[in-house]
Design an enzyme around this catalytic site. Structure first.
Site, PDB file in Angstrom:
ATOM      1  N   ARG A  29       0.836  -1.204   0.000  1.00  0.00           N
ATOM      2  CA  ARG A  29       0.000   0.000   0.000  1.00  0.00           C
ATOM      3  C   ARG A  29       0.870   1.254   0.000  1.00  0.00           C
ATOM      4  O   ARG A  29       1.884   1.312   0.693  1.00  0.00           O
ATOM      5  CB  ARG A  29      -0.944  -0.011   1.207  1.00  0.00           C
ATOM      6  CG  ARG A  29      -1.929  -1.161   1.129  1.00  0.00           C
ATOM      7  CD  ARG A  29      -3.099  -1.053   2.084  1.00  0.00           C
ATOM      8  NE  ARG A  29      -3.844  -2.306   2.057  1.00  0.00           N
ATOM      9  CZ  ARG A  29      -4.715  -2.651   1.107  1.00  0.00           C
ATOM     10  NH1 ARG A  29      -4.988  -1.813   0.120  1.00  0.00           N
ATOM     11  NH2 ARG A  29      -5.321  -3.826   1.142  1.00  0.00           N
ATOM     12  N   ASP A  30       0.429   2.240  -0.807  1.00  0.00           N
ATOM     13  CA  ASP A  30       1.147   3.514  -0.866  1.00  0.00           C
ATOM     14  C   ASP A  30       1.048   4.205   0.495  1.00  0.00           C
ATOM     15  O   ASP A  30       0.010   4.195   1.144  1.00  0.00           O
ATOM     16  CB  ASP A  30       0.545   4.394  -1.966  1.00  0.00           C
ATOM     17  CG  ASP A  30       1.456   5.547  -2.344  1.00  0.00           C
ATOM     18  OD1 ASP A  30       1.987   5.540  -3.463  1.00  0.00           O
ATOM     19  OD2 ASP A  30       1.643   6.468  -1.511  1.00  0.00           O
ATOM     20  N   ILE A  31       2.147   4.808   0.925  1.00  0.00           N
ATOM     21  CA  ILE A  31       2.202   5.473   2.232  1.00  0.00           C
ATOM     22  C   ILE A  31       1.334   6.739   2.239  1.00  0.00           C
ATOM     23  O   ILE A  31       0.930   7.199   3.309  1.00  0.00           O
ATOM     24  CB  ILE A  31       3.680   5.807   2.577  1.00  0.00           C
ATOM     25  CG1 ILE A  31       3.897   5.906   4.068  1.00  0.00           C
ATOM     26  CG2 ILE A  31       4.169   7.041   1.851  1.00  0.00           C
ATOM     27  CD1 ILE A  31       5.366   5.912   4.475  1.00  0.00           C
ATOM     28  N   ASN A  87       4.509   6.290 -13.848  1.00  0.00           N
ATOM     29  CA  ASN A  87       5.102   7.579 -14.211  1.00  0.00           C
ATOM     30  C   ASN A  87       6.554   7.366 -14.635  1.00  0.00           C
ATOM     31  O   ASN A  87       7.245   6.521 -14.072  1.00  0.00           O
ATOM     32  CB  ASN A  87       5.056   8.532 -13.010  1.00  0.00           C
ATOM     33  CG  ASN A  87       3.633   8.810 -12.544  1.00  0.00           C
ATOM     34  OD1 ASN A  87       2.729   8.913 -13.368  1.00  0.00           O
ATOM     35  ND2 ASN A  87       3.435   8.911 -11.240  1.00  0.00           N
ATOM     36  N   VAL A  96      10.335   7.935  -7.150  1.00  0.00           N
ATOM     37  CA  VAL A  96      11.108   6.763  -6.721  1.00  0.00           C
ATOM     38  C   VAL A  96      11.548   6.035  -7.987  1.00  0.00           C
ATOM     39  O   VAL A  96      10.705   5.624  -8.806  1.00  0.00           O
ATOM     40  CB  VAL A  96      10.283   5.825  -5.816  1.00  0.00           C
ATOM     41  CG1 VAL A  96      11.120   4.602  -5.429  1.00  0.00           C
ATOM     42  CG2 VAL A  96       9.803   6.557  -4.566  1.00  0.00           C
ATOM     43  N   HIS A 100       7.244   1.245 -10.817  1.00  0.00           N
ATOM     44  CA  HIS A 100       6.098   0.797 -10.015  1.00  0.00           C
ATOM     45  C   HIS A 100       4.825   1.185 -10.730  1.00  0.00           C
ATOM     46  O   HIS A 100       4.701   2.286 -11.265  1.00  0.00           O
ATOM     47  CB  HIS A 100       6.139   1.395  -8.608  1.00  0.00           C
ATOM     48  CG  HIS A 100       6.432   2.866  -8.579  1.00  0.00           C
ATOM     49  ND1 HIS A 100       7.699   3.376  -8.733  1.00  0.00           N
ATOM     50  CD2 HIS A 100       5.615   3.932  -8.442  1.00  0.00           C
ATOM     51  CE1 HIS A 100       7.665   4.698  -8.679  1.00  0.00           C
ATOM     52  NE2 HIS A 100       6.408   5.065  -8.515  1.00  0.00           N
ATOM     53  N   HIS A 102       1.123   2.173 -10.211  1.00  0.00           N
ATOM     54  CA  HIS A 102       0.146   2.646  -9.221  1.00  0.00           C
ATOM     55  C   HIS A 102      -1.192   1.990  -9.556  1.00  0.00           C
ATOM     56  O   HIS A 102      -1.715   2.190 -10.668  1.00  0.00           O
ATOM     57  CB  HIS A 102      -0.043   4.158  -9.313  1.00  0.00           C
ATOM     58  CG  HIS A 102       1.119   4.988  -8.888  1.00  0.00           C
ATOM     59  ND1 HIS A 102       1.204   5.550  -7.635  1.00  0.00           N
ATOM     60  CD2 HIS A 102       2.237   5.364  -9.554  1.00  0.00           C
ATOM     61  CE1 HIS A 102       2.335   6.255  -7.548  1.00  0.00           C
ATOM     62  NE2 HIS A 102       2.977   6.157  -8.694  1.00  0.00           N
TER      63      HIS A 102
HETATM   64  P1  5GP Z   1       5.995   8.131  -8.057  1.00  0.00           P
HETATM   65  O1  5GP Z   1       5.792   9.576  -7.664  1.00  0.00           O
HETATM   66  O2  5GP Z   1       7.470   7.795  -8.157  1.00  0.00           O
HETATM   67  O3  5GP Z   1       5.214   7.698  -9.258  1.00  0.00           O
HETATM   68  O4  5GP Z   1       5.401   7.290  -6.870  1.00  0.00           O
HETATM   69  C1  5GP Z   1       6.089   7.048  -5.685  1.00  0.00           C
HETATM   70  C2  5GP Z   1       5.053   6.657  -4.656  1.00  0.00           C
HETATM   71  O5  5GP Z   1       5.726   6.040  -3.568  1.00  0.00           O
HETATM   72  C3  5GP Z   1       4.276   7.853  -4.083  1.00  0.00           C
HETATM   73  O6  5GP Z   1       2.889   7.661  -4.334  1.00  0.00           O
HETATM   74  C4  5GP Z   1       4.619   7.817  -2.594  1.00  0.00           C
HETATM   75  O7  5GP Z   1       3.516   8.156  -1.772  1.00  0.00           O
HETATM   76  C5  5GP Z   1       5.083   6.387  -2.376  1.00  0.00           C
HETATM   77  N1  5GP Z   1       6.048   6.216  -1.321  1.00  0.00           N
HETATM   78  C6  5GP Z   1       7.154   6.981  -1.093  1.00  0.00           C
HETATM   79  N2  5GP Z   1       7.855   6.510  -0.048  1.00  0.00           N
HETATM   80  C7  5GP Z   1       7.177   5.411   0.394  1.00  0.00           C
HETATM   81  C8  5GP Z   1       7.413   4.475   1.454  1.00  0.00           C
HETATM   82  O8  5GP Z   1       8.389   4.551   2.204  1.00  0.00           O
HETATM   83  N3  5GP Z   1       6.505   3.465   1.615  1.00  0.00           N
HETATM   84  C9  5GP Z   1       5.406   3.346   0.791  1.00  0.00           C
HETATM   85  N4  5GP Z   1       4.571   2.330   1.040  1.00  0.00           N
HETATM   86  N5  5GP Z   1       5.164   4.208  -0.219  1.00  0.00           N
HETATM   87  C10 5GP Z   1       6.034   5.224  -0.419  1.00  0.00           C
END
Ligand code: 5GP
Ligand code: ZN
Length: 114
Positions: A29-31, A87, A96, A100, A102
Site C-alpha cells: 500500500r502507498d504510504i 510515471n 522513486v 512501479h 500505481h
Molecule cells: P511516483 O511519484 O514515483 O510515481 O510514486 C512514488 C510513490 O511512492 C508515491 O505515491 C509515494 O507516496 C510512495 N512512497 C514513497 N515513499 C514510500 C514508502 O516509504 N513506503 C510506501 N509504502 N510508499 C512510499
C-alpha cells in the site's frame, strides 16, 4: 541497489503493508494513498524507469499487470474500474526510481490527469 527505497522494502529493511507477492513482483500500500485503494506494484528486479526496460524484461513487466488484475479482484474494485499507471521521470511525477505500477481505485477518477 543499496540506495533504492523500493529495493529496501523488497529486502525487508523498510516495512511496508504488503498485499501481494509472486516470483517476479510484490505489491504494497502507498504510504500517501490517493484513493481507498492505492497499491504500488513493483518488480523484484531493480529497473529505474520505463526507459530502462529491456526487451528481455517483458515477462517481468507483464507480470505487474497480472498482479494488478489479482489485487483489483481482491480489493473488490475490478468491476467498477481502476487505474494502473506508471510515471516516467520528473515531468510525469516519478519520485522513486524503481518502476512501479500505481493501482488506484475505490472512487471515480478524473481524466486527463493534471
Ligand atoms: P511516483 O511519484 O514515483 O510515481 O510514486 C512514488 C510513490 O511512492 C508515491 O505515491 C509515494 O507516496 C510512495 N512512497 C514513497 N515513499 C514510500 C514508502 O516509504 N513506503 C510506501 N509504502 N510508499 C512510499
Ligand atoms: Zn530498486
Amino acid at each position: 541497489m543499496s540506495d533504492c527505497l523500493f529495493c529496501k522494502i523488497l529486502d525487508g529493511e523498510i516495512p511496508a503493508d504488503i498485499v501481494y507477492e509472486s516470483d517476479t513482483a510484490i505489491a504494497f500500500r502507498d504510504i500517501n494513498p490517493q484513493a481507498s485503494t492505492h497499491v504500488l506494484i513493483i518488480p523484484r528486479q531493480h529497473i529505474a524507469t520505463i526507459n530502462d526496460i529491456a526487451d528481455s524484461d517483458q515477462a517481468v513487466v507483464g507480470s505487474l499487470y497480472s498482479a494488478a488484475r489479482e489485487i483489483a479482484k481482491a480489493e473488490g474494485i475490478a468491476d467498477d474500474g481502476y487505474r494502473a499507471v506508471m510515471n516516467c521521470n520528473e515531468a510525469a511525477g516519478q519520485t522513486v526510481f524503481h518502476i512501479h505500477l500505481h493501482l488506484i481505485g475505490g472512487r471515480t477518477l478524473g481524466w486527463p490527469p493534471g
